[in-house]
Design a protein around this motif. Structure first.
Motif, short mmCIF file in Angstrom:
data_model
loop_
_atom_site.label_atom_id
_atom_site.label_comp_id
_atom_site.label_asym_id
_atom_site.label_seq_id
_atom_site.Cartn_x
_atom_site.Cartn_y
_atom_site.Cartn_z
N PRO A 138 0.80 -1.23 0.00
CA PRO A 138 0.00 0.00 0.00
C PRO A 138 0.83 1.28 0.00
N GLU A 139 2.04 1.23 0.53
CA GLU A 139 2.90 2.42 0.58
C GLU A 139 3.99 2.38 -0.49
N GLY A 140 3.94 1.40 -1.38
CA GLY A 140 4.89 1.33 -2.47
C GLY A 140 6.30 0.98 -2.02
N VAL A 141 7.26 1.35 -2.86
CA VAL A 141 8.66 1.05 -2.58
C VAL A 141 9.14 1.74 -1.32
N ALA A 142 8.67 2.96 -1.07
CA ALA A 142 9.07 3.70 0.13
C ALA A 142 8.68 2.94 1.39
N GLY A 143 7.49 2.36 1.39
CA GLY A 143 7.05 1.59 2.55
C GLY A 143 7.87 0.33 2.74
N ILE A 144 8.22 -0.33 1.64
CA ILE A 144 9.04 -1.54 1.74
C ILE A 144 10.42 -1.21 2.28
N THR A 145 11.00 -0.08 1.81
CA THR A 145 12.33 0.33 2.29
C THR A 145 12.30 0.66 3.77
N SER A 146 11.30 1.44 4.19
CA SER A 146 11.18 1.77 5.61
C SER A 146 10.95 0.52 6.44
N GLY A 147 10.13 -0.40 5.89
CA GLY A 147 9.89 -1.66 6.59
C GLY A 147 11.15 -2.50 6.70
N ALA A 148 11.99 -2.49 5.64
CA ALA A 148 13.24 -3.25 5.68
C ALA A 148 14.19 -2.70 6.72
N SER A 149 14.21 -1.36 6.87
CA SER A 149 15.06 -0.76 7.89
C SER A 149 14.63 -1.20 9.28
N LEU A 150 13.30 -1.32 9.49
CA LEU A 150 12.81 -1.81 10.78
C LEU A 150 13.02 -3.32 10.91
N ALA A 151 12.79 -4.05 9.80
CA ALA A 151 12.97 -5.51 9.83
C ALA A 151 14.41 -5.87 10.12
N ASN B 22 15.64 2.74 15.70
CA ASN B 22 16.27 3.31 14.50
C ASN B 22 17.73 3.64 14.74
N LEU B 23 18.05 4.17 15.93
CA LEU B 23 19.44 4.52 16.22
C LEU B 23 20.30 3.26 16.30
N THR B 24 19.76 2.21 16.88
CA THR B 24 20.48 0.94 16.92
C THR B 24 20.70 0.39 15.51
N THR B 25 19.68 0.51 14.67
CA THR B 25 19.77 0.00 13.30
C THR B 25 20.84 0.72 12.50
N GLY C 282 16.86 4.59 4.56
CA GLY C 282 15.49 4.38 4.99
C GLY C 282 15.22 4.75 6.44
N THR C 283 16.26 4.97 7.24
CA THR C 283 16.03 5.33 8.65
C THR C 283 15.58 6.78 8.82
N GLY C 284 15.86 7.65 7.85
CA GLY C 284 15.35 9.02 7.89
C GLY C 284 16.34 10.04 8.44
N PRO C 285 16.14 11.33 8.06
CA PRO C 285 17.07 12.41 8.44
C PRO C 285 17.25 12.60 9.94
N VAL C 286 16.18 12.42 10.71
CA VAL C 286 16.30 12.62 12.17
C VAL C 286 17.30 11.62 12.75
N THR C 287 17.20 10.38 12.32
CA THR C 287 18.12 9.35 12.81
C THR C 287 19.55 9.64 12.34
N TRP C 288 19.71 10.16 11.11
CA TRP C 288 21.05 10.50 10.62
C TRP C 288 21.70 11.53 11.53
N LEU C 289 20.92 12.55 11.91
CA LEU C 289 21.47 13.61 12.76
C LEU C 289 21.81 13.08 14.15
N GLU C 290 20.94 12.25 14.70
CA GLU C 290 21.21 11.65 16.01
C GLU C 290 22.48 10.82 15.97
N PHE C 291 22.65 10.06 14.90
CA PHE C 291 23.83 9.21 14.77
C PHE C 291 25.10 10.05 14.59
N ALA C 292 25.00 11.13 13.83
CA ALA C 292 26.16 12.02 13.66
C ALA C 292 26.60 12.59 15.01
#
Length: 512
Positions: free
Chosen positions: A237-250, A400-403, A453-463
């Motif tokens: 239902p969310e297309g490729v973007a949903g699969i990518t976000s789901g893979a990051s969580l999976a 997400n931060l762990t991932t 796929g983890t998103g900009p907020v997680t990138w900044l936290e990780f940096a």
């Protein structure tokens, strides 16, 4: 002709690690890592008690837990029925990197895992940052795992007694609670078992691994009786973007397979058993996860599963129209998640032991109890330090931060295997990455894709997290590094074995 690495004298191996100059990259020779740990004999005060079966069970124990029992519902919320594709995509990422871990684990069978591999290829600064990220993969993830344990414990209590712990004492702030007492309890129980000895811990992990595989197979059998193909549409239902976000969580569901390499000094025949155990674990877990995902979505629609705590118990209760089946699944989840806490905490203590051995963190973490042959002090420090976030931090805050931390480590490992092939082609390898160098390059690419796929907020936290790690290294690690303070030895002279040696003591040199 240079003698083979396996036949080098300890003094030659120690000389190979000495920095070439004050500005040289501090790279630690694989020969030194192996000599210090006694990886081809008895370890650094540790005992070799784990065979292949126990090592495979240990790996499954480190992987199968919160990610599938608790995180499945969050992954479904992102990907819908295409959660199956998300699990496969996460598995492919792990497979390419598993090849690299398998080669490095067989070539450098020491407790430091990816930290030691980076030290032997990319230098001390990178190795320290990898060790820093391992605090996310092991330390913070074990806190997240412990949070999920409380959800299924309540489900089990409700099935058995009709009574549950109040939300204020079984959930963290933000999830309707004040403090998560069960999360603290499971971490302290794991520490208590770990300090008793690796033999006892390995037996407990093996028993729990067999039990949770049986529980998940039982779930698949029950869910298949209510399978409806209509629940799989719309598939994405969310297309490729949903699969990518789901893979990051999976991907969180696969975290822990590299914990196998942290047992390098406590495994029998590590050069053979470590690569073999890694490949067996990835294969078994991937098949199991895909079957569970298909069964879950086939039995209930994605909308009914998404965002539901203790989703597997909910599905079984709906299918069987009884709380008993859900109670069995809840019991399996309680055991499964406890085994993850046990295995991941074990991995964290062994990595800290390796970093402490190198002088990059305080020496208390390398002390081995002569009675139990375990790092008792380090184990209790880890348990207490990470019980605090487990008690007060919601699960989704750290996933997400762990991932992203784990994916970054995996990318470094893929780079390390390519560097070691070039710098040490003579190093004994029982397993070699297939389709080299394509496989590690694809591993890096898939890691980058899931990081995206983890998103900009997680990138900044990780940096920010990396910046703090770099500061800790500059202020403490670099100044106390044993490799950096080793006196240089003239090329024609053997180092004095009564004096300091890189990454160890004189006793280590004599033992090597």
């Amino acid at each position: 002709m240079r003698p083979p690495a396996a036949r080098r004298r300890p003094t030659e191996a120690l000389r190979a690690a000495a920095p070439a100059g004050p500005s040289a990259l501090r790279v630690k020779s694989p020969d030194v890592l192996i000599a210090e740990s006694g990886a081809d004999r008895e370890g650094h005060g540790l005992k070799r008690t784990m065979g292949l079966f126990q090592l495979v069970c240990f790996g499954i124990g480190a992987i199968v837990g919160t990610g599938i029992f608790v995180g499945l519902s969050d992954t479904v919320a992102q990907a819908g029925p295409a959660v199956i594709v998300s699990f496969v995509l996460a598995a492919v990422t792990c497979v390419f990197t598993a090849f690299s871990f398998a080669e490095l684990g067989g070539a450098i069978p020491v407790s430091g895992s990816s930290y030691s591999y980076a030290y032997a290829t990319l230098g001390e600064r990178t190795a320290f940052l990898v060790g820093w990220c391992l605090l996310l993969e092991y330390g913070i993830s074990v806190s997240a795992v412990a949070v999920g344990w409380g959800q299924y414990l309540n489900e089990l209590l409700g099935s058995l007694t009709g009574w549950q712990l109040p939300a204020a004492l079984s959930s963290p702030p933000g999830d309707g609670g004040i403090v998560n007492i069960p999360a603290v309890v499971v971490m302290l129980l794991a520490a208590l078992l770990l300090v008793r000895g690796i033999r006892e811990s390995a037996r407990a992990t093996a028993a729990m691994a067999v039990l949770k595989i049986a529980i998940l197979i039982l779930f698949c059998g029950i869910a298949c009786t209510a399978f409806r193909a209509g629940n799989l549409t719309p598939f994405a239902p969310e297309g490729v973007a949903g699969i990518t976000s789901g893979a990051s969580l999976a991907f969180f569901s696969y975290i822990g397979f590299d914990a196998i390499t942290t047992a390098g000094e406590e495994v029998k025949n590590p050069r053979r058993n470590i690569p073999l155990a890694i490949m067996i674990c990835i294969g078994v877990v991937t098949v199991l996860y895909c079957l569970v995902a298909v069964g879950a979505i086939g039995a209930l629609s994605a909308d009914q599963v998404a965002g539901r705590p203790a989703a597997l118990s909910l599905i079984v209760n709906r299918v069987t129209e009884s709380a008993f089946g859900g109670g069995v699944i809840a019991f399996g989840a309680v055991v499964a998640i406890a085994s993850v806490v046990l295995a991941v905490m074990y991995g964290q203590t062994r990595i800290l032991m390796s970093m402490s051995r190198d002088g990059l963190i305080p020496r208390v973490f390398e002390r081995i109890s002569p009675r139990t042959s375990t790092p008792v002090a380090g184990t209790w420090i880890v348990a207490v330090a990470f019980a605090v976030p487990a008690a007060v931090v919601p699960l989704d805050v750290v996933m997400n931060l762990t991932t992203i931390g784990t994916l970054s480590i995996m990318a470094v490992v893929n780079v390390s295997v390519m560097v070691l092939r070039r710098t040490r082609p003579d190093l004994p390898r029982r397993f070699r990455v297939p389709l080299f160098p394509l496989s590690p390059v694809l591993g890096i690419a898939f890691c980058g894709y899931l990081i995206y796929g983890t998103g900009p907020v997680t990138w900044l936290e990780f940096a920010g997290f990396l910046a703090v790690g770099a500061l800790v290294y500059a202020r403490y690690g670099r100044r106390h590094s044993r490799l950096g303070t080793t006196p240089r030895t003239p090329a024609g002279d053997a180092p004095d074995e009564t004096g300091p040696v890189s990454g160890g003591t004189a006793a280590d040199a004599r033992r090597g």
